[in-house]
Design a protein around this motif. Sequence first.
Motif, PDB file in Angstrom:
ATOM      1  N   GLY A 102     -19.642 -33.484  21.362  1.00  8.62           N
ATOM      2  CA  GLY A 102     -18.745 -34.464  21.960  1.00  8.62           C
ATOM      3  C   GLY A 102     -17.590 -33.863  22.726  1.00  8.62           C
ATOM      4  N   ILE A 103     -17.798 -32.686  23.275  1.00  9.22           N
ATOM      5  CA  ILE A 103     -16.733 -32.025  24.036  1.00  9.22           C
ATOM      6  C   ILE A 103     -16.523 -32.787  25.344  1.00  9.22           C
ATOM      7  CG2 ILE A 103     -16.002 -29.891  25.172  1.00  9.22           C
ATOM      8  CD1 ILE A 103     -17.905 -28.428  23.232  1.00  9.22           C
ATOM      9  N   VAL A 104     -15.293 -33.156  25.596  1.00 12.91           N
ATOM     10  CA  VAL A 104     -14.956 -33.855  26.836  1.00 12.91           C
ATOM     11  C   VAL A 104     -14.804 -32.815  27.935  1.00 12.91           C
ATOM     12  CG1 VAL A 104     -13.291 -35.357  27.978  1.00 12.91           C
ATOM     13  CG2 VAL A 104     -13.831 -35.717  25.557  1.00 12.91           C
ATOM     14  N   THR A 105     -15.553 -32.991  29.006  1.00  9.35           N
ATOM     15  CA  THR A 105     -15.502 -32.060  30.137  1.00  9.35           C
ATOM     16  C   THR A 105     -15.216 -32.815  31.420  1.00  9.35           C
ATOM     17  OG1 THR A 105     -17.874 -32.248  30.544  1.00  9.35           O
ATOM     18  CG2 THR A 105     -17.163 -30.482  29.053  1.00  9.35           C
ATOM     19  N   PHE A 124      -5.373 -34.373  24.769  1.00  8.22           N
ATOM     20  CA  PHE A 124      -5.784 -32.986  24.948  1.00  8.22           C
ATOM     21  C   PHE A 124      -4.730 -32.248  25.752  1.00  8.22           C
ATOM     22  CE2 PHE A 124     -10.417 -34.580  25.035  1.00  8.22           C
ATOM     23  CZ  PHE A 124     -10.542 -34.442  23.656  1.00  8.22           C
ATOM     24  N   LYS A 125      -4.736 -30.929  25.611  1.00  8.63           N
ATOM     25  CA  LYS A 125      -3.848 -30.092  26.407  1.00  8.63           C
ATOM     26  C   LYS A 125      -4.584 -29.480  27.588  1.00  8.63           C
ATOM     27  CE  LYS A 125      -0.825 -29.017  22.582  1.00  8.63           C
ATOM     28  NZ  LYS A 125      -0.276 -27.987  21.699  1.00  8.63           N
ATOM     29  N   LYS A 126      -5.908 -29.312  27.440  1.00  9.74           N
ATOM     30  CA  LYS A 126      -6.705 -28.766  28.540  1.00  9.74           C
ATOM     31  C   LYS A 126      -8.146 -29.206  28.390  1.00  9.74           C
ATOM     32  CE  LYS A 126      -5.875 -24.405  28.074  1.00  9.74           C
ATOM     33  NZ  LYS A 126      -5.830 -22.983  28.275  1.00  9.74           N
ATOM     34  N   LEU A 127      -8.859 -29.163  29.511  1.00  6.63           N
ATOM     35  CA  LEU A 127     -10.265 -29.550  29.555  1.00  6.63           C
ATOM     36  C   LEU A 127     -11.086 -28.453  30.223  1.00  6.63           C
ATOM     37  CD1 LEU A 127      -9.923 -33.201  30.902  1.00  6.63           C
ATOM     38  CD2 LEU A 127     -10.580 -32.551  28.585  1.00  6.63           C
ATOM     39  N   PRO A 128     -12.296 -28.207  29.704  1.00  6.22           N
ATOM     40  CA  PRO A 128     -13.175 -27.292  30.421  1.00  6.22           C
ATOM     41  C   PRO A 128     -13.767 -27.985  31.643  1.00  6.22           C
ATOM     42  CG  PRO A 128     -14.187 -28.007  28.353  1.00  6.22           C
ATOM     43  CD  PRO A 128     -12.832 -28.635  28.430  1.00  6.22           C
TER      44      PRO A 128
END
Length: 158
Positions: A102-105, A124-128
């Motif tokens: 469930g990683i948000v990208t 979140f602080k950052k996204l891939p």
Amino acid sequence: MINVQVKDFMVKDVISASPSSSIKEVTTLLVANKIGGVPIIDEEGVLRGFVTDGDILRAISPVDRRFHDYFSLITYVAEEKMEIRLSELAEREIIRIAKTHGIVTIHPEDEMKKVVSLLSKHHFKKLPVVDDSNHVVGVISRGDVIRSIQETLIKDWQ
């Protein structure tokens, strides 16, 4: 910020870890680079997980273990000392504590307003940033969004 794309503000030189990196190695990586999280990338560059400083803190926090003896109704609570917990976890593979499902990208061609929405919605602080094959091509952080806002909106207000 209208029509500004992620690729215009993402960090392309991605600092990452491999699934087999130890918690100790990743902690050192975070501190040395003054960052709060990294994508976990396999040897082909495919995103396998994401770990943050918060994930590491949760992993090393003392564990509250309760053992219930239902016959005597005695509850024993044991707290591990943090030093012991740290030494036990130092060499554990980072993938064991990383978020792997469930990683948000985000994609390079997505608009920055999508990033703003995702960062604020999920805290979140950052996204891939990934391509269509789930290869990591960058990361984008709150700071990058603020820079985008400053460069595309605030300059025009002066």
